[in-house]
Design a protein around this motif. Structure first.
Motif, PDB file in Angstrom:
ATOM      1  N   GLN A   1       2.224  -3.809  -3.100  1.00 22.80           N
ATOM      2  CA  GLN A   1       1.805  -3.943  -1.700  1.00 22.80           C
ATOM      3  C   GLN A   1       1.970  -5.365  -1.159  1.00 22.80           C
ATOM      4  O   GLN A   1       1.679  -5.607   0.012  1.00 22.80           O
ATOM      5  CB  GLN A   1       0.335  -3.532  -1.572  1.00 22.80           C
ATOM      6  CG  GLN A   1       0.031  -2.115  -2.027  1.00 22.80           C
ATOM      7  CD  GLN A   1       0.319  -1.115  -0.943  1.00 22.80           C
ATOM      8  OE1 GLN A   1       0.069  -1.378   0.214  1.00 22.80           O
ATOM      9  NE2 GLN A   1       0.850   0.027  -1.328  1.00 22.80           N
TER      10      GLN A   1
ATOM     11  N   LEU B   1       4.198  -5.626   1.834  1.00 20.32           N
ATOM     12  CA  LEU B   1       3.832  -4.615   2.830  1.00 20.32           C
ATOM     13  C   LEU B   1       2.801  -5.153   3.818  1.00 20.32           C
ATOM     14  O   LEU B   1       2.800  -4.780   4.989  1.00 20.32           O
ATOM     15  CB  LEU B   1       3.316  -3.345   2.143  1.00 20.32           C
ATOM     16  CG  LEU B   1       3.076  -2.132   3.028  1.00 20.32           C
ATOM     17  CD1 LEU B   1       4.354  -1.709   3.757  1.00 20.32           C
ATOM     18  CD2 LEU B   1       2.545  -0.972   2.196  1.00 20.32           C
ATOM     19  N   ARG B   2       1.948  -6.060   3.357  1.00 18.02           N
ATOM     20  CA  ARG B   2       0.966  -6.668   4.271  1.00 18.02           C
ATOM     21  C   ARG B   2       1.669  -7.480   5.364  1.00 18.02           C
ATOM     22  O   ARG B   2       1.247  -7.510   6.512  1.00 18.02           O
ATOM     23  CB  ARG B   2      -0.010  -7.551   3.495  1.00 18.02           C
ATOM     24  CG  ARG B   2      -0.994  -6.768   2.647  1.00 18.02           C
ATOM     25  CD  ARG B   2      -2.049  -7.675   2.023  1.00 18.02           C
ATOM     26  NE  ARG B   2      -1.521  -8.517   0.959  1.00 18.02           N
ATOM     27  CZ  ARG B   2      -1.460  -8.157  -0.323  1.00 18.02           C
ATOM     28  NH1 ARG B   2      -1.880  -6.968  -0.683  1.00 18.02           N
ATOM     29  NH2 ARG B   2      -0.984  -8.983  -1.236  1.00 18.02           N
TER      30      ARG B   2
ATOM     31  N   TYR C   1       4.872  -7.000   6.244  1.00 14.40           N
ATOM     32  CA  TYR C   1       5.846  -6.128   6.914  1.00 14.40           C
ATOM     33  C   TYR C   1       5.292  -4.712   6.961  1.00 14.40           C
ATOM     34  O   TYR C   1       5.752  -3.827   6.238  1.00 14.40           O
ATOM     35  CB  TYR C   1       7.187  -6.144   6.159  1.00 14.40           C
ATOM     36  CG  TYR C   1       7.804  -7.501   6.060  1.00 14.40           C
ATOM     37  CD1 TYR C   1       8.665  -7.968   7.057  1.00 14.40           C
ATOM     38  CD2 TYR C   1       7.545  -8.339   4.970  1.00 14.40           C
ATOM     39  CE1 TYR C   1       9.238  -9.227   6.971  1.00 14.40           C
ATOM     40  CE2 TYR C   1       8.118  -9.595   4.878  1.00 14.40           C
ATOM     41  CZ  TYR C   1       8.957 -10.038   5.886  1.00 14.40           C
ATOM     42  OH  TYR C   1       9.527 -11.281   5.793  1.00 14.40           O
ATOM     43  N   PRO C   2       4.293  -4.471   7.816  1.00 18.09           N
ATOM     44  CA  PRO C   2       3.677  -3.136   7.864  1.00 18.09           C
ATOM     45  C   PRO C   2       4.667  -2.084   8.389  1.00 18.09           C
ATOM     46  O   PRO C   2       5.553  -2.371   9.192  1.00 18.09           O
ATOM     47  CB  PRO C   2       2.498  -3.316   8.827  1.00 18.09           C
ATOM     48  CG  PRO C   2       2.842  -4.518   9.636  1.00 18.09           C
ATOM     49  CD  PRO C   2       3.712  -5.395   8.778  1.00 18.09           C
ATOM     50  N   ARG C   3       4.485  -0.886   7.906  1.00 15.15           N
ATOM     51  CA  ARG C   3       5.384   0.230   8.197  1.00 15.15           C
ATOM     52  C   ARG C   3       5.619   0.423   9.696  1.00 15.15           C
ATOM     53  O   ARG C   3       6.751   0.635  10.121  1.00 15.15           O
ATOM     54  CB  ARG C   3       4.813   1.512   7.568  1.00 15.15           C
ATOM     55  CG  ARG C   3       5.716   2.714   7.711  1.00 15.15           C
ATOM     56  CD  ARG C   3       5.114   3.931   7.027  1.00 15.15           C
ATOM     57  NE  ARG C   3       5.408   3.959   5.612  1.00 15.15           N
ATOM     58  CZ  ARG C   3       6.435   4.612   5.079  1.00 15.15           C
ATOM     59  NH1 ARG C   3       7.262   5.276   5.838  1.00 15.15           N
ATOM     60  NH2 ARG C   3       6.634   4.592   3.778  1.00 15.15           N
ATOM     61  N   ASP C   4       4.581   0.343  10.493  1.00 15.05           N
ATOM     62  CA  ASP C   4       4.746   0.618  11.931  1.00 15.05           C
ATOM     63  C   ASP C   4       5.580  -0.448  12.644  1.00 15.05           C
ATOM     64  O   ASP C   4       6.065  -0.224  13.752  1.00 15.05           O
ATOM     65  CB  ASP C   4       3.396   0.812  12.620  1.00 15.05           C
ATOM     66  CG  ASP C   4       2.472  -0.397  12.510  1.00 15.05           C
ATOM     67  OD1 ASP C   4       2.742  -1.295  11.702  1.00 15.05           O
ATOM     68  OD2 ASP C   4       1.470  -0.421  13.242  1.00 15.05           O
TER      69      ASP C   4
ATOM     70  N   TRP D   1       8.403  -1.835  11.180  1.00 14.61           N
ATOM     71  CA  TRP D   1       9.764  -1.853  10.637  1.00 14.61           C
ATOM     72  C   TRP D   1      10.856  -1.620  11.676  1.00 14.61           C
ATOM     73  O   TRP D   1      11.813  -2.387  11.734  1.00 14.61           O
ATOM     74  CB  TRP D   1       9.923  -0.845   9.506  1.00 14.61           C
ATOM     75  CG  TRP D   1       9.108  -1.104   8.278  1.00 14.61           C
ATOM     76  CD1 TRP D   1       8.405  -2.238   7.957  1.00 14.61           C
ATOM     77  CD2 TRP D   1       8.898  -0.191   7.216  1.00 14.61           C
ATOM     78  NE1 TRP D   1       7.778  -2.082   6.759  1.00 14.61           N
ATOM     79  CE2 TRP D   1       8.057  -0.827   6.269  1.00 14.61           C
ATOM     80  CE3 TRP D   1       9.323   1.101   6.948  1.00 14.61           C
ATOM     81  CZ2 TRP D   1       7.662  -0.216   5.086  1.00 14.61           C
ATOM     82  CZ3 TRP D   1       8.929   1.714   5.778  1.00 14.61           C
ATOM     83  CH2 TRP D   1       8.106   1.063   4.854  1.00 14.61           C
TER      84      TRP D   1
ATOM     85  N   ASP E   1       7.558   1.943   0.884  1.00 13.77           N
ATOM     86  CA  ASP E   1       6.587   0.857   1.034  1.00 13.77           C
ATOM     87  C   ASP E   1       6.925  -0.352   0.165  1.00 13.77           C
ATOM     88  O   ASP E   1       6.547  -1.482   0.503  1.00 13.77           O
ATOM     89  CB  ASP E   1       5.172   1.339   0.705  1.00 13.77           C
ATOM     90  CG  ASP E   1       4.578   2.209   1.801  1.00 13.77           C
ATOM     91  OD1 ASP E   1       5.165   2.302   2.897  1.00 13.77           O
ATOM     92  OD2 ASP E   1       3.510   2.814   1.550  1.00 13.77           O
TER      93      ASP E   1
END
Length: 173
Positions: free
Chosen positions: A2, A5-6, A8-11, A13, A160
């Motif tokens: 993770q 991911l913190r 570069y959050p999914r929403d 991208w 992720d």
């Protein structure tokens, strides 16, 4: 897994400047796998519920099941041999996560082989003993459901981990 991911959050991208067409295509393949597993499960349920004729089910299972199995094998084989090594070279902090994904691919191979065997058995039985085919379709449904659930977790984990690496290191652009 993770760590990036913190940042570069999914929403975020799709709006990121490094979110290249190649990343969209890779994620599009994942979407297709999710859809094919769902279609295969739903077709099996229709057959079990007698909402699909045996002949029609055999044809649809052959078509969608084959697409699912062949494309998944090819996709994760490419990931293991080419894509993941590229990611390792870019950022070795994620070796453990990539190894986990590769281990998942081994489990997926076994699960896909079980699906292929169960599907082929049902298709043969439809032509030989339709009553027995319906009984065997229950086991097939279990195989398809396992693959569907496995893919939901695995593909999300893979995205992720991988997409933030690609965005961070400006890869595949």
């Amino acid at each position: 897994m993770q760590l990036l991911l913190r940042d570069y959050p999914r929403d975020a991208w799709p709006d990121h400047p490094n979110f290249a067409a190649s990343i969209q295509n890779w994620m599009g393949a994942h979407k297709m796998f999710r859809q094919l597993s769902e279609i295969t499960r739903e077709e099996t349920e229709r057959y079990l519920d007698k909402d699909r004729s045996p002949e029609e089910f055999a044809g649809r299972l052959s078509y969608y099941g084959d697409l699912l199995v062949r494309n998944l094998h090819g996709h994760h084989h490419w990931e293991d041999l080419q894509f993941f090594p590229e990611l390792r070279d870019a950022d070795n902090r994620f070796d453990h996560g990539l190894e986990t994904l590769e281990s998942d691919h081994l489990v997926l191979d076994e699960t896909l082989n079980a699906l292929t065997e169960a599907g082929n058995r049902v298709i043969k039985l439809i032509h030989l003993d339709e009553q027995q085919a319906r009984k065997e379709a229950g086991a097939l449904h279990g195989s398809v459901s396992r693959i569907e659930q496995f893919l939901k977790r695995h593909l999300t984990d893979e995205e992720d981990l991988v997409v933030p690496i690609l965005l961070h290191h400006k890869l595949r652009g």
